[in-house]
Design a protein around this motif. Structure first.
Motif, PDB file in Angstrom:
ATOM      1  N   GLY A 117      -3.605  27.074  22.884  1.00 48.61           N
ATOM      2  CA  GLY A 117      -2.570  26.540  23.748  1.00 48.61           C
ATOM      3  C   GLY A 117      -1.524  25.696  23.050  1.00 48.61           C
ATOM      4  O   GLY A 117      -0.638  25.144  23.704  1.00 48.61           O
ATOM      5  N   ILE A 118      -1.589  25.603  21.722  1.00 50.90           N
ATOM      6  CA  ILE A 118      -0.645  24.779  20.969  1.00 50.90           C
ATOM      7  C   ILE A 118       0.567  25.626  20.563  1.00 50.90           C
ATOM      8  O   ILE A 118       0.428  26.741  20.078  1.00 50.90           O
ATOM      9  N   ASP A 119       1.755  25.073  20.775  1.00 49.73           N
ATOM     10  CA  ASP A 119       2.983  25.774  20.384  1.00 49.73           C
ATOM     11  C   ASP A 119       3.361  25.507  18.932  1.00 49.73           C
ATOM     12  O   ASP A 119       3.819  26.415  18.239  1.00 49.73           O
ATOM     13  N   LEU A 120       3.192  24.266  18.480  1.00 56.16           N
ATOM     14  CA  LEU A 120       3.630  23.896  17.140  1.00 56.16           C
ATOM     15  C   LEU A 120       2.642  22.918  16.524  1.00 56.16           C
ATOM     16  O   LEU A 120       2.298  21.900  17.130  1.00 56.16           O
ATOM     17  N   ILE A 121       2.174  23.244  15.314  1.00 58.29           N
ATOM     18  CA  ILE A 121       1.353  22.350  14.500  1.00 58.29           C
ATOM     19  C   ILE A 121       2.289  21.588  13.567  1.00 58.29           C
ATOM     20  O   ILE A 121       3.212  22.166  12.992  1.00 58.29           O
ATOM     21  N   THR A 122       2.047  20.298  13.403  1.00 61.89           N
ATOM     22  CA  THR A 122       2.800  19.521  12.426  1.00 61.89           C
ATOM     23  C   THR A 122       1.835  18.748  11.535  1.00 61.89           C
ATOM     24  O   THR A 122       0.711  18.451  11.923  1.00 61.89           O
ATOM     25  N   ALA A 123       2.293  18.430  10.343  1.00 61.66           N
ATOM     26  CA  ALA A 123       1.534  17.587   9.418  1.00 61.66           C
ATOM     27  C   ALA A 123       2.494  17.098   8.359  1.00 61.66           C
ATOM     28  O   ALA A 123       3.441  17.797   7.984  1.00 61.66           O
ATOM     29  N   SER A 124       2.253  15.899   7.861  1.00 60.13           N
ATOM     30  CA  SER A 124       3.105  15.321   6.828  1.00 60.13           C
ATOM     31  C   SER A 124       2.239  14.722   5.729  1.00 60.13           C
ATOM     32  O   SER A 124       1.269  14.018   6.008  1.00 60.13           O
ATOM     33  N   ALA A 125       2.621  15.022   4.474  1.00 57.50           N
ATOM     34  CA  ALA A 125       1.919  14.474   3.304  1.00 57.50           C
ATOM     35  C   ALA A 125       0.416  14.733   3.393  1.00 57.50           C
ATOM     36  O   ALA A 125      -0.392  13.864   3.085  1.00 57.50           O
TER      37      ALA A 125
END
Length: 288
Positions: A117-125
């Motif tokens: 059900g997730i549209d966009l995964i994000t992650a930083s560093a």
């Protein structure tokens, strides 16, 4: 980051502005277009991996269309508690409030079901700290759920000292940065880390699964105004080099003292290379 794979709150706070200044425009615009093309899926479900104190969400939420429901994932419950409080006042691109919930999870145990059900995964560093196996599992999960992903600030090994825009790296810098790169590939709790090979590993993993890629450089350019962060980096790099090459301690000390003094006096700028990447399972104008 300590031996337990945990970042201190002070380090996260120190780097936040540099991270925000470094972000690349092209991958972010691609993510914005991806969400905007999926209006029928709103409110959009966004999952931030390794959220820490929520700096990535604080940057992205006002720049992405809404309505937004963020899922903040981290193993550190104390940082998550701070993150949800600091994200509560955030507004989306149109000025509407966002919604945020936290999930205390072990990133080592990444499961494809997290992406349902997730549209966009994000992650930083994050992805320079994980293994190639972990990235492959993430790409598989995104492919199964047709989820797009925006990964920012993965180190690429391009480090240089500059004086009046002239690169002044020498042989000792090259040796130290090679030693540092070897240390960055050690296991950080998520398998042998990718370190500076993370950007290419991400491109390969998602390209082979048919994802469309938008990537760009996102370097830190630390001037004397960012001296505290630059000095913290030099101290951390020297400590890592001592662990990696304990028999070369005196050589490392000479390098550390020389470069730290130059930075402390404002004689040098420090350039630290990163890359940002957006990957989508189909073009941004398409919808599932």
């Amino acid at each position: 980051m300590n031996a337990a794979g945990t970042f201190s709150e002070s380090w996260l706070a120190r780097r936040e502005q540099a991270d925000h200044d470094a972000r690349a425009a092209v991958p972010l615009q691609a993510a914005t277009d991806w969400l905007a093309a999926r209006r029928g899926h709103a409110p959009w479900q966004l999952l931030d991996l390794g959220s820490g104190s929520g700096a990535n969400v604080r940057y992205l939420a006002p720049r992405l269309p809404g309505p937004q429901h963020w899922h903040l994932v981290d193993h550190d419950d104390a940082l998550l508690s701070q993150a949800v409080g600091r994200c509560h006042p955030l507004r989306d691109q149109a000025g509407a409030p966002i919604h945020a919930t936290t999930h205390q999870r072990d990133l080592h145990a990444l499961k494809a079901s997290w992406l349902a059900g997730i549209d966009l995964i994000t992650a930083s560093a994050l992805c320079d700290l994980v293994s190639a196996t972990w990235v492959e599992a993430l790409a598989d999960a995104c492919a199964v759920h047709r989820t797009a992903i925006l990964i920012t600030l993965s180190v690429d090994g391009n480090i240089r000292f500059q004086a009046d825009d002239v690169v002044v790296n020498d042989a000792e810098d090259a040796w130290l940065f090679e030693t540092l790169a070897a240390h960055q590939r050690r296991d950080k709790g998520l398998g042998p880390a990718l370190g500076t090979t993370a950007p290419q590993a991400l491109i390969q993993a998602f390209t082979t699964r048919g994802f469309h890629i938008a990537d760009a450089e996102s370097p830190w350019h630390l001037t004397p105004a960012q001296r505290p962060l630059a000095l913290s980096l030099i101290d951390g790099w020297a400590a890592a080099a001592r662990e990696q090459a304990p028999h070369d301690r005196q050589r490392i000390e000479r390098w550390w003292q020389r470069r730290r003094e130059a930075l402390d006096r404002g004689h040098l700028d420090l350039y630290v290379g990163h890359r940002d990447l957006f990957a989508a399972p189909e073009p941004a104008h398409a919808s599932r």
